[in-house]
Design a protein around this motif. Sequence first.
Motif, mmCIF file in Angstrom:
data_model
loop_
_atom_site.group_PDB
_atom_site.id
_atom_site.type_symbol
_atom_site.label_atom_id
_atom_site.label_comp_id
_atom_site.label_asym_id
_atom_site.label_seq_id
_atom_site.Cartn_x
_atom_site.Cartn_y
_atom_site.Cartn_z
ATOM 1 N N ARG A 32 -9.916 3.589 1.653
ATOM 2 C CA ARG A 32 -9.700 3.399 0.228
ATOM 3 C C ARG A 32 -8.041 3.688 0.334
ATOM 4 O O ARG A 32 -7.569 4.526 0.749
ATOM 5 C CB ARG A 32 -10.298 4.833 -0.306
ATOM 6 N N VAL A 33 -7.461 2.532 -0.416
ATOM 7 C CA VAL A 33 -6.044 2.388 -0.119
ATOM 8 C C VAL A 33 -5.572 2.305 -1.697
ATOM 9 O O VAL A 33 -6.303 2.035 -2.514
ATOM 10 C CB VAL A 33 -5.382 1.170 0.399
ATOM 11 N N LYS A 34 -4.206 2.919 -1.847
ATOM 12 C CA LYS A 34 -3.626 2.599 -3.129
ATOM 13 C C LYS A 34 -2.646 1.731 -3.061
ATOM 14 O O LYS A 34 -1.708 1.588 -2.235
ATOM 15 C CB LYS A 34 -2.898 4.161 -3.548
ATOM 16 N N ARG A 35 -2.970 0.677 -3.918
ATOM 17 C CA ARG A 35 -1.872 -0.545 -4.067
ATOM 18 C C ARG A 35 -0.874 -0.260 -5.104
ATOM 19 O O ARG A 35 -1.497 0.217 -6.256
ATOM 20 C CB ARG A 35 -2.815 -1.788 -4.429
ATOM 21 N N ILE A 43 0.855 -1.216 0.085
ATOM 22 C CA ILE A 43 -0.068 -0.069 0.018
ATOM 23 C C ILE A 43 0.724 1.263 -0.126
ATOM 24 O O ILE A 43 1.612 1.294 0.710
ATOM 25 C CB ILE A 43 -0.862 -0.107 1.264
ATOM 26 N N MET A 44 0.518 2.066 -0.834
ATOM 27 C CA MET A 44 1.298 3.412 -0.920
ATOM 28 C C MET A 44 0.581 4.547 -0.491
ATOM 29 O O MET A 44 1.157 5.896 -0.589
ATOM 30 C CB MET A 44 1.497 3.620 -2.664
ATOM 31 N N GLN A 72 4.321 -0.323 1.803
ATOM 32 C CA GLN A 72 5.340 -0.381 1.188
ATOM 33 C C GLN A 72 6.133 0.700 1.604
ATOM 34 O O GLN A 72 5.825 1.792 2.024
ATOM 35 C CB GLN A 72 4.758 -0.279 -0.207
ATOM 36 N N SER A 73 7.346 0.366 1.437
ATOM 37 C CA SER A 73 8.305 1.583 1.752
ATOM 38 C C SER A 73 8.290 2.506 0.823
ATOM 39 O O SER A 73 8.076 2.695 -0.399
ATOM 40 C CB SER A 73 9.893 0.954 1.627
ATOM 41 N N PHE A 87 -0.674 1.403 -10.488
ATOM 42 C CA PHE A 87 -1.476 1.437 -9.346
ATOM 43 C C PHE A 87 -2.986 0.987 -9.435
ATOM 44 O O PHE A 87 -3.202 0.876 -10.405
ATOM 45 C CB PHE A 87 -1.175 2.791 -8.639
ATOM 46 N N GLN A 88 -3.377 0.887 -8.182
ATOM 47 C CA GLN A 88 -4.939 0.623 -8.159
ATOM 48 C C GLN A 88 -5.341 1.027 -6.981
ATOM 49 O O GLN A 88 -4.839 1.058 -5.765
ATOM 50 C CB GLN A 88 -5.089 -0.863 -8.357
ATOM 51 N N TRP A 89 -6.611 1.660 -6.828
ATOM 52 C CA TRP A 89 -7.377 1.980 -5.654
ATOM 53 C C TRP A 89 -8.276 0.838 -5.479
ATOM 54 O O TRP A 89 -8.778 0.222 -6.078
ATOM 55 C CB TRP A 89 -7.994 3.228 -5.885
#
Lengths: 324, 256
Positions: free
Chosen positions: B155-158, B144-145, B179-180, B165-167
């Motif tokens: 709601r997360v950004k992968r 996750i970013m 994610q770092s 990327f994907q929400w």
Amino acid sequence: MSVLVVMEQYGGDWNRMSFEALSAGQQIAADMGARASAAVLGNGLSKLAGELRGADLEIVYTVEHPLLENYTADGYTAALEAVLKAKKPSLVLFPHTYQARDFAPKLATRFSQALVSDVIGHRVESGSLTLVRQYFQGKLNGDLRALGSGPHFASIQAGAYRSDRLARGQATVEAFTPELNAASIRNKPEPPFREAERAVDLTTADIIVSVGRGIKEKDNLPLVEELARTLNAELAASRPICDNGWLPMERQVGSSGQTVSPKLYIAVGISGAIQHLVGMKGARTIVAINKDENAPIFEVADYGIQGDLFEVVPALVKELKKIR
Amino acid sequence: MKIIVAIKQVPVRDSVLQVDASGKWIRESELSFEVNEPDAYALEEALQLKERYGGEVIALCAGPARVSQAIREALAKGADRAIHVESDDLGAADSLGIARLLASAIRSEQPDLVLTGLQSDDLGYGQTGVIMAELLGFPHSTIIMQVEAAGSSVRVKRELENGWFQWMELPLPAVLTIQSGISKLRYATLMGIKKARTKEVKRLSAAELGGLAAPVLSVEKVYLPQKTKETQMLDGTPAEAAAALVEKLRFEARVL
Ligand SMILES: Cc1cc2nc3c(=O)[nH]c(=O)nc-3n(C[C@H](O)[C@H](O)[C@H](O)COP(=O)(O)OP(=O)(O)OC[C@H]3O[C@@H](n4cnc5c(N)ncnc54)[C@H](O)[C@@H]3O)c2cc1C
């Protein structure tokens, strides 16, 4: 003994790493005196399944359902749980992709097992399978065995098995329709997207100087910038350099950055984690400068200098200036 | 929002690794340890979520006495309290065994969100978060970013491969692996370090959490990888090595 390889597709296109996992599955099955099967999940898979007919596989399962149209961990786990309970494979393999990382450990947990993730090799001795994986981002290898009656689970690291060694043959395609209900799928995914167009295209560069965490501080970057200038090269970096904001994201090389294949790639203070290697190992000539003789980057380098980059890089610039 | 962050302590980067007498793991006695980098980012994200939406951040860490250093660091950076799952023999545990202990420590806290790094720098299994989610019956999302709270969901950004990327929306409670690089890490302030001393650290033994289950994976041995590629190492002083390299690149590889 039977091996099931779970292939990955998105919108009707294969994730190419699936074929490396398939090759691993065939080799492990052969070493155990068995044949591998494959499974692919989605909705509308006849074209993809057709492409596997010519591979040496026992059965290709098409696991289809409208709720598998878009990947979700809940949907994929439930569907595969049903497949495994019905078909009872003893070993289930995945390519070690972002998607497999997202659901394979969940699936294994359903069977009170643990996934052996990121496998780079295997051995079969008197009918018993040993899997090899890396620890410490490639600095150490380990031999593992999965205990208990199984099914056992493993994911295959990128580049460990060659997809061009896939055995040809004939496979039967068999449809499997899992029972899924919409209410049990909790995540609501939105369509994938890319960020704005990249201002820097590293893929066309002839020469790339790439810098890693060995540079220690942002203030030391002029050292590698000068090397890049002297060589007329593009400057690139490993992920931590971009994470720290020392160089823009668009200069990152690796699985979450750009994939490059210049004629010369000089890795300065980069350890060589797999996520970096997949982005640059197609370079024609690779040079690594690293103080650690055991750094995994030397495993892909044609030429290596073990030493302190703060001494080696200035010496290299000086030497290059003599010929330019 | 009540957030639990699972952090792990790992050998410092650039440690010189030596296989121990059993041949099954490394000699830990001479090593120094630090917080696993992706977990440091998970903690940072938890603290930022608390700053934005209010609530509580609880650091959760399993391991021997040495991990109290990692716990102190999390408290100094701003975690409100901590749970230390005390065990000396986690080295032999697999990802399922560790996740079981952590999940049972989490269960009674009834958090809204559980965060952890996407993988550890030492073992690198990359599974603890996902397994915990399955054991707890929570939905999860990985790598996750970005995280945005939206009432009873997040709601997360992968991050996906190759710059995609994907929400994704998930109902709470949920588990996220971070994610770092998700944001910039903070340093502990002097004030924070002082305050940390007064914060609560709950100690739980593995036995109190149901004990460490029998392993399902067995590590037979660990070893330095065999070199398979013929790398030409250029020796000598930096100047000599540099001269030899330029020579090779010009006349052997012909890339200059
Ligand atoms: C899902 C995921 C995606 C990722 N995507 C990417 C990606 O796209 N690209 C990427 O690069 N990484 C990526 N990573 C991170 C990757 O796993 C590594 O953490 C990262 O590549 C390490 O960067 P590094 O080699 O610069 O740092 P380190 O691993 O810290 O290595 C630094 C190196 O510098 C050497 N060194 C230190 N000082 C000196 C000196 N004075 N002289 C010479 N050498 C020195 C050390 O010996 C060491 O080998 C990803 C990770 C995950 C989990």
